[in-house]
Write an enzyme that holds these catalytic residues in place. Sequence first.
Site, PDB file in Angstrom:
ATOM      1  N   GLU A  57       0.813  -1.216   0.000  1.00 50.61           N
ATOM      2  CA  GLU A  57       0.000   0.000   0.000  1.00 50.61           C
ATOM      3  C   GLU A  57       0.850   1.271   0.000  1.00 50.61           C
ATOM      4  O   GLU A  57       0.630   2.147  -0.849  1.00 50.61           O
ATOM      5  CB  GLU A  57      -0.967   0.001   1.197  1.00 50.61           C
ATOM      6  N   ASP A 205      18.877 -39.285  -4.500  1.00 48.53           N
ATOM      7  CA  ASP A 205      19.010 -38.399  -5.668  1.00 48.53           C
ATOM      8  C   ASP A 205      20.070 -37.319  -5.524  1.00 48.53           C
ATOM      9  O   ASP A 205      20.441 -36.695  -6.523  1.00 48.53           O
ATOM     10  CB  ASP A 205      17.665 -37.718  -5.961  1.00 48.53           C
ATOM     11  N   GLU A 301       8.738 -32.003  -2.317  1.00 40.92           N
ATOM     12  CA  GLU A 301       9.096 -32.826  -3.465  1.00 40.92           C
ATOM     13  C   GLU A 301       9.720 -34.143  -3.012  1.00 40.92           C
ATOM     14  O   GLU A 301      10.541 -34.735  -3.709  1.00 40.92           O
ATOM     15  CB  GLU A 301      10.051 -32.063  -4.385  1.00 40.92           C
TER      16      GLU A 301
END
Length: 370
Positions: A57, A205, A301
Amino acid sequence: MSEQAAADQRFMRLALALGRRNLGRTWPNPSVGAVVVKDGVIVGQGVTAPGGRPHGEPVALAMAGDLTRGATLYVGLEPCSHHGRTPPCTDAITAAGITRVVSAIEDPDPRVAGRGHALLREAGIAVETGLLRDDAVRDHRGHISRITRGRPSLHLKLARTQDGFAAHAGNDRLRITGPLADGAVHLWRAHADAILVGIGTVRADDPALTVRLPGLAERSPLRVVLDSDLRLNSAYRLVRGAREVPTLAISTRNAPAHAKRMLASFGVEVVCVDAGPDGRVDLHAAMSALAERGITRLCSEGGPSLADALGAADLVDVLTVFTGPTAIGAGGGLPAIGPHLDNALATGHLREAESLMLGPDHAVTYERSN
């Protein structure tokens, strides 16, 4: 629809779009967009700055300058009414001579919670609320969840083959989705406060969990690893890169002290919470710890095991399932969707909200129904 109503919608859509620009960059504050309109012309616009201050604002009011007198302010969330590091937005709006405020939703923060709107009305400003409410609730889902539930909102991402598997039977890594789907995931990361995985995903991973879209590398969020036994170590990229991208490990109170010291030497923060009956990190305690640090929007994930545990704990607010074009075939593999998530989908607890094709990949997003 009247001409004024159509204009109100158009300007509010812009205010909400501005707010989305800085999602993931303003926590613990919400990212709020604001637009100042005078005689049908946009004269100022703004969004909450990175770090949470200044709010949208005063940025929009400053851009408009003297043109704020008699103008309308469109804002995606009720203006704040409390003193913090900066004065209340309601004071700035009143002083600027704004005569009408159109606000999408009330802020559930008890320091505001309708008081902002009430103060503006007491100052003689016409206040209208509820325009594009559903869109605003979706945009501010994380802020609302942190205030009302004491935890971040959670967006869970899963990828599966045509026949429903996340990996081969031996849990070998499997490439499922293509570049467009991967780009969508990286964009979600850029708009998240933090990204969550389990230690199993890290060990399998060795992910970097950074944003790898052109021009958005600096938008990489806080990386969070659930690690009950604190097996995270310097063999993994998350640890080696912790001084470049903030990284947090959440473990149990029985975590070995030497592991904490080692991780701290690499810049990894370790937070210990209560363990559940199974001896692993209690997921509700982990979410509370993240909320205490100001995290509002969490993207997960992790693999199917963590995903289903989050479903069992009723912590999933948004679920996106990517289905790739190939199948594992004979012999099968590791199912992508476990029984608890499957039940949430079957019962409508998670309802389909969007379906789209990203190249050869089909992405379906489900949202919590309550």
